[in-house]
Scaffold this motif. Structure first.
Motif, PDB file in Angstrom:
ATOM      1  N   THR A 164       0.806  -1.223   0.000  1.00  0.00           N
ATOM      2  CA  THR A 164       0.000   0.000   0.000  1.00  0.00           C
ATOM      3  C   THR A 164       0.839   1.274   0.000  1.00  0.00           C
ATOM      4  O   THR A 164       0.316   2.368   0.200  1.00  0.00           O
ATOM      5  CB  THR A 164      -0.956   0.024   1.214  1.00  0.00           C
ATOM      6  OG1 THR A 164      -0.188  -0.014   2.416  1.00  0.00           O
ATOM      7  CG2 THR A 164      -1.916  -1.153   1.180  1.00  0.00           C
ATOM      8  N   GLN A 165       2.128   1.144  -0.223  1.00  0.00           N
ATOM      9  CA  GLN A 165       3.042   2.283  -0.204  1.00  0.00           C
ATOM     10  C   GLN A 165       2.616   3.365  -1.203  1.00  0.00           C
ATOM     11  O   GLN A 165       2.637   4.557  -0.892  1.00  0.00           O
ATOM     12  CB  GLN A 165       4.467   1.820  -0.525  1.00  0.00           C
ATOM     13  CG  GLN A 165       5.506   2.932  -0.562  1.00  0.00           C
ATOM     14  CD  GLN A 165       5.821   3.483   0.805  1.00  0.00           C
ATOM     15  OE1 GLN A 165       5.687   2.788   1.809  1.00  0.00           O
ATOM     16  NE2 GLN A 165       6.221   4.739   0.856  1.00  0.00           N
ATOM     17  N   ALA A 166       2.229   2.970  -2.408  1.00  0.00           N
ATOM     18  CA  ALA A 166       1.845   3.949  -3.432  1.00  0.00           C
ATOM     19  C   ALA A 166       0.616   4.752  -3.011  1.00  0.00           C
ATOM     20  O   ALA A 166       0.513   5.949  -3.300  1.00  0.00           O
ATOM     21  CB  ALA A 166       1.585   3.247  -4.763  1.00  0.00           C
ATOM     22  N   LEU A 167      -0.313   4.110  -2.313  1.00  0.00           N
ATOM     23  CA  LEU A 167      -1.493   4.814  -1.805  1.00  0.00           C
ATOM     24  C   LEU A 167      -1.078   5.846  -0.763  1.00  0.00           C
ATOM     25  O   LEU A 167      -1.535   6.994  -0.791  1.00  0.00           O
ATOM     26  CB  LEU A 167      -2.493   3.827  -1.200  1.00  0.00           C
ATOM     27  CG  LEU A 167      -3.676   4.451  -0.463  1.00  0.00           C
ATOM     28  CD1 LEU A 167      -4.603   5.182  -1.427  1.00  0.00           C
ATOM     29  CD2 LEU A 167      -4.443   3.390   0.311  1.00  0.00           C
ATOM     30  N   ALA A 168      -0.224   5.452   0.170  1.00  0.00           N
ATOM     31  CA  ALA A 168       0.237   6.364   1.219  1.00  0.00           C
ATOM     32  C   ALA A 168       0.941   7.569   0.617  1.00  0.00           C
ATOM     33  O   ALA A 168       0.692   8.718   1.014  1.00  0.00           O
ATOM     34  CB  ALA A 168       1.159   5.628   2.189  1.00  0.00           C
ATOM     35  N   GLU A 169       1.803   7.330  -0.352  1.00  0.00           N
ATOM     36  CA  GLU A 169       2.530   8.430  -0.986  1.00  0.00           C
ATOM     37  C   GLU A 169       1.578   9.377  -1.704  1.00  0.00           C
ATOM     38  O   GLU A 169       1.729  10.599  -1.630  1.00  0.00           O
ATOM     39  CB  GLU A 169       3.566   7.873  -1.962  1.00  0.00           C
ATOM     40  CG  GLU A 169       4.732   7.189  -1.266  1.00  0.00           C
ATOM     41  CD  GLU A 169       5.673   6.497  -2.238  1.00  0.00           C
ATOM     42  OE1 GLU A 169       5.415   6.519  -3.461  1.00  0.00           O
ATOM     43  OE2 GLU A 169       6.681   5.927  -1.753  1.00  0.00           O
ATOM     44  N   ASP A 170       0.572   8.827  -2.384  1.00  0.00           N
ATOM     45  CA  ASP A 170      -0.392   9.664  -3.091  1.00  0.00           C
ATOM     46  C   ASP A 170      -1.225  10.485  -2.110  1.00  0.00           C
ATOM     47  O   ASP A 170      -1.426  11.685  -2.301  1.00  0.00           O
ATOM     48  CB  ASP A 170      -1.305   8.797  -3.961  1.00  0.00           C
ATOM     49  CG  ASP A 170      -2.176   9.633  -4.879  1.00  0.00           C
ATOM     50  OD1 ASP A 170      -1.651  10.165  -5.873  1.00  0.00           O
ATOM     51  OD2 ASP A 170      -3.376   9.779  -4.578  1.00  0.00           O
TER      52      ASP A 170
END
Length: 197
Positions: A74-80
């Motif tokens: 879920t890293q990409a979600l957190a960054e977004d």
């Protein structure tokens, strides 16, 4: 909301949102197509993440809190979501904000309304997006997933009922197939009686 911080530089405001300062503008939307990495990360959050992540604080505090509960994938979600939080922070001029990432599986707010906040920033990652309409119209608009919606609330300086925009969560009970919405809501830090953390 420029009056919140008179020393804030105008150039820091994302161009797409500058119209929100106009007295006749109550909603600004930005078309946005999420990449496959964010779409997959949102699905992973729906499968393994908490139902609600709610924090008040600076971007640094929010980032630390979010990383502490981040499921694998879920890293990409957190960054977004943090990138959007930085945009809201620049726009609102507040050092702190209220960050709410929530899974919604029911009719959370069926009635059209205006929030008791200065500005509300919304992005739906999965499921149908926010529905909105002008107070003097029956035409209902539905926002696609991934788009950004910025709404004036009743606490915005100079807010009036003339041409106000009402919004609601889309009624999920009307859908034939169960859906989980993943909604990011960014607000002033004192929104909805948020206690200092």
């Amino acid at each position: 909301m420029r009056s919140a911080c008179p020393t804030r530089q105008r150039l820091a405001i994302p161009a797409a949102f500058q119209d929100i300062d106009r007295s006749d503008c109550f909603i600004v939307q930005e078309e946005r197509h999420m990449g496959q990495d964010v779409t997959q990360a949102a699905a992973s959050w729906n499968a393994h993440g908490p139902d609600l992540f709610l924090r008040r604080g600076t971007i640094k505090i929010l980032e630390a809190g979010l990383r502490a509960v981040l499921p694998a994938g879920t890293q990409a979600l957190a960054e977004d979501a943090l990138k959007l939080a930085r945009r809201y922070q620049r726009l609102s001029g507040t050092a702190e904000l209220r960050f709410r990432l929530e899974k919604i599986r029911h009719d959370s707010c069926r009635r059209f309304h205006v929030d008791q906040v200065p500005l509300r920033f919304l992005c739906t990652y999965t499921g149908p997006g926010v529905q909105w309409k002008y107070a003097d119209s029956e035409t209902i608009h539905e926002t696609p997933a991934g788009w950004i919606t910025l709404l004036k609330g009743r606490l915005y300086p100079g807010w009036s009922t003339k041409r106000a925009v009402l919004h609601r969560s889309p009624p999920l009970s009307d859908l034939l197939v169960p859906v989980t919405r993943l909604l990011l809501t960014l607000d002033h830090p004192d929104a909805c009686g948020m206690e200092r953390q």
